[in-house]
Design a protein around this motif. Structure first.
Motif, short mmCIF file in Angstrom:
data_model
loop_
_atom_site.label_atom_id
_atom_site.label_comp_id
_atom_site.label_asym_id
_atom_site.label_seq_id
_atom_site.Cartn_x
_atom_site.Cartn_y
_atom_site.Cartn_z
N VAL A 81 -0.20 -2.21 -1.44
CA VAL A 81 -0.26 -1.34 -0.27
C VAL A 81 -0.56 0.10 -0.66
O VAL A 81 -1.31 0.80 0.03
CB VAL A 81 1.05 -1.44 0.54
CG1 VAL A 81 1.03 -0.48 1.73
CG2 VAL A 81 1.28 -2.86 1.02
N CYS A 82 0.01 0.56 -1.77
CA CYS A 82 -0.17 1.96 -2.18
C CYS A 82 -1.49 2.22 -2.90
O CYS A 82 -2.02 3.34 -2.84
CB CYS A 82 0.99 2.39 -3.08
SG CYS A 82 2.56 2.57 -2.23
N ASP A 83 -2.02 1.24 -3.59
CA ASP A 83 -3.22 1.45 -4.40
C ASP A 83 -4.52 1.33 -3.61
O ASP A 83 -5.61 1.47 -4.17
CB ASP A 83 -3.27 0.46 -5.56
CG ASP A 83 -2.26 0.79 -6.65
OD1 ASP A 83 -1.56 1.81 -6.50
OD2 ASP A 83 -2.17 0.02 -7.62
N ASN A 84 -4.41 1.05 -2.32
CA ASN A 84 -5.61 0.86 -1.50
C ASN A 84 -5.51 1.65 -0.20
O ASN A 84 -4.42 2.06 0.21
CB ASN A 84 -5.80 -0.63 -1.16
CG ASN A 84 -6.01 -1.48 -2.39
OD1 ASN A 84 -7.12 -1.57 -2.91
ND2 ASN A 84 -4.96 -2.11 -2.89
N THR A 85 -6.66 1.86 0.42
CA THR A 85 -6.71 2.49 1.74
C THR A 85 -7.59 1.63 2.64
O THR A 85 -8.79 1.47 2.37
CB THR A 85 -7.29 3.92 1.66
OG1 THR A 85 -6.44 4.72 0.84
CG2 THR A 85 -7.37 4.54 3.05
N TRP A 86 -6.97 1.08 3.68
CA TRP A 86 -7.70 0.24 4.63
C TRP A 86 -7.50 0.75 6.05
O TRP A 86 -6.54 1.46 6.33
CB TRP A 86 -7.23 -1.21 4.52
CG TRP A 86 -7.61 -1.87 3.25
CD1 TRP A 86 -8.87 -2.02 2.74
CD2 TRP A 86 -6.73 -2.51 2.30
NE1 TRP A 86 -8.82 -2.71 1.54
CE2 TRP A 86 -7.53 -3.02 1.25
CE3 TRP A 86 -5.35 -2.70 2.24
CZ2 TRP A 86 -7.00 -3.70 0.16
CZ3 TRP A 86 -4.81 -3.38 1.17
CH2 TRP A 86 -5.63 -3.87 0.13
N LYS A 87 -8.36 0.32 6.93
CA LYS A 87 -8.25 0.73 8.33
C LYS A 87 -7.23 -0.11 9.10
O LYS A 87 -6.51 0.40 9.95
CB LYS A 87 -9.62 0.62 9.02
CG LYS A 87 -10.67 1.58 8.50
CD LYS A 87 -11.98 1.37 9.22
CE LYS A 87 -13.06 2.29 8.70
NZ LYS A 87 -14.36 2.07 9.39
N LEU A 88 -7.18 -1.40 8.77
CA LEU A 88 -6.45 -2.33 9.63
C LEU A 88 -5.21 -2.92 8.95
O LEU A 88 -5.23 -3.23 7.75
CB LEU A 88 -7.37 -3.48 10.04
CG LEU A 88 -8.64 -3.11 10.81
CD1 LEU A 88 -9.46 -4.35 11.10
CD2 LEU A 88 -8.30 -2.37 12.10
N LEU A 89 -4.17 -3.13 9.75
CA LEU A 89 -2.98 -3.83 9.28
C LEU A 89 -3.35 -5.26 8.87
O LEU A 89 -2.76 -5.81 7.94
CB LEU A 89 -1.90 -3.86 10.36
CG LEU A 89 -1.30 -2.52 10.80
CD1 LEU A 89 -0.30 -2.76 11.93
CD2 LEU A 89 -0.62 -1.83 9.63
N GLU A 90 -4.30 -5.84 9.60
CA GLU A 90 -4.72 -7.20 9.29
C GLU A 90 -5.24 -7.32 7.86
O GLU A 90 -4.99 -8.31 7.18
CB GLU A 90 -5.81 -7.65 10.27
CG GLU A 90 -5.34 -7.80 11.71
CD GLU A 90 -5.48 -6.54 12.54
OE1 GLU A 90 -5.61 -6.65 13.77
OE2 GLU A 90 -5.46 -5.44 11.94
N ARG A 91 -5.97 -6.29 7.43
CA ARG A 91 -6.52 -6.30 6.07
C ARG A 91 -5.41 -6.21 5.03
O ARG A 91 -5.45 -6.91 4.00
CB ARG A 91 -7.48 -5.10 5.91
CG ARG A 91 -8.16 -5.04 4.54
CD ARG A 91 -9.20 -6.13 4.40
NE ARG A 91 -9.90 -6.03 3.13
CZ ARG A 91 -9.50 -6.62 2.00
NH1 ARG A 91 -8.42 -7.37 2.00
NH2 ARG A 91 -10.19 -6.47 0.88
N ILE A 92 -4.42 -5.36 5.29
CA ILE A 92 -3.28 -5.26 4.37
C ILE A 92 -2.59 -6.61 4.26
O ILE A 92 -2.28 -7.08 3.16
CB ILE A 92 -2.26 -4.20 4.87
CG1 ILE A 92 -2.92 -2.84 5.07
CG2 ILE A 92 -1.10 -4.08 3.90
CD1 ILE A 92 -2.03 -1.82 5.77
#
Length: 273
Positions: free
Chosen positions: A64-75
């Motif tokens: 979760v901390c090492d990435n930046t995504w737009k959507l909760l679904e992607r996380i």
């Protein structure tokens, strides 16, 4: 199946549709329910026989901390897949990703996404009657087994069979395999088509000659009928060239509609000859 639950793990990270969310960051709450057998660990008090929830928590935080995504679904998809691929004892993950105070211009407590992902067992029929038939079948097996989201767990012997469907052509080489996979049925079908395409499969004549033919026979105990996919395979119980190799690797597997095992269906086909 037993469960180990990590509830509302707090993580400060940078995800969201708005640029300021990606820069300033905010708190996320992650709940992970790990489906696994705790029997051996409970009897032996051996940590290696269970899933280390501390390690899983740190793994979730890192993703979760090492990435930046737009959507909760992607996380959620990334966290679930990584847990399942990292911990063989986990057969399924139920995930809830909560986003407190989501910036929608209205008062709310949290917005959340919940998913369940896990390993499935599929049975695949293999066939070829053009070129180096054995090489095409072995290539398909290797292509499936080399993918991180698929594990080939059993492969039948190959057998030579007469062509099916009335089109004059060379004899087929047929087989079957058991597959452990994270793919949905539709995703698995797409993967099989990709492998067929790589083997220069052409869909010109129905039941005609082909370099490689891959069919989903069964997928867990699922019953599915769509315009593009039927599970179990509609002709499964009628085809000895499918049942013979399938009976070699899963004679006990029961047809979810007919209620008979593969071995029983094969005997019935043999009796009708």
């Amino acid at each position: 199946m037993d469960k180990i639950t990590i509830k509302d793990l707090e993580i400060y990270a940078n995800h969201g549709v708005f640029p300021e969310e990606n820069v300033l960051g905010q708190k996320f709450l992650v709940t992970a329910v790990l489906h696994t057998s705790t029997r051996k660990a409970g009897l032996t008090d051996d940590l290696t026989a269970s899933v280390h929830y501390g390690e899983v928590s740190h793994l979730i935080k890192k993703i979760v901390c090492d990435n930046t995504w737009k959507l909760l679904e992607r996380i959620a998809e990334e966290v679930a897949a990584t847990i399942l691929l990292t911990y063989p004892l986990v057969s399924q993950v139920d995930l809830t990703i909560k986003k407190p105070w989501a910036p929608i211009g209205l008062p709310l407590d949290t917005v959340s996404v919940e998913i369940s992902r896990g390993w499935h067992t599929a049975y695949i029929a293999l066939g070829s009657n053009m070129g180096d038939k054995e090489a095409y079948l072995k290539g398909a097996i290797e292509a499936l087994d080399s993918a991180p989201d698929c594990q080939v767990t059993a492969v039948s012997d190959f057998l030579i069979t007469e062509p099916y469907g009335g089109v004059e052509q060379d004899d087929f080489l047929n087989g079957a395999l058991a597959l452990r996979t994270l793919l949905s049925p539709e995703e698995l079908l797409d993967r099989l088509h990709e492998i067929e395409y790589a083997a220069h499969r052409e869909r010109i004549i129905h039941w005609g000659p082909r370099t490689l033919d891959l069919d989903i026979l069964m997928y867990d105990d699922l019953v599915l009928d769509t315009p593009d996919l039927h599970i179990p395979h509609i002709e499964l119980h009628k085809r000895d060239f499918v049942l013979i190799p399938l009976a070699e690797i899963a004679p006990w597997k029961r047809h979810p509609l007919i209620g008979k095992t593969v071995a029983q269906m094969l005997e019935e086909v043999k009796d009708k000859r």
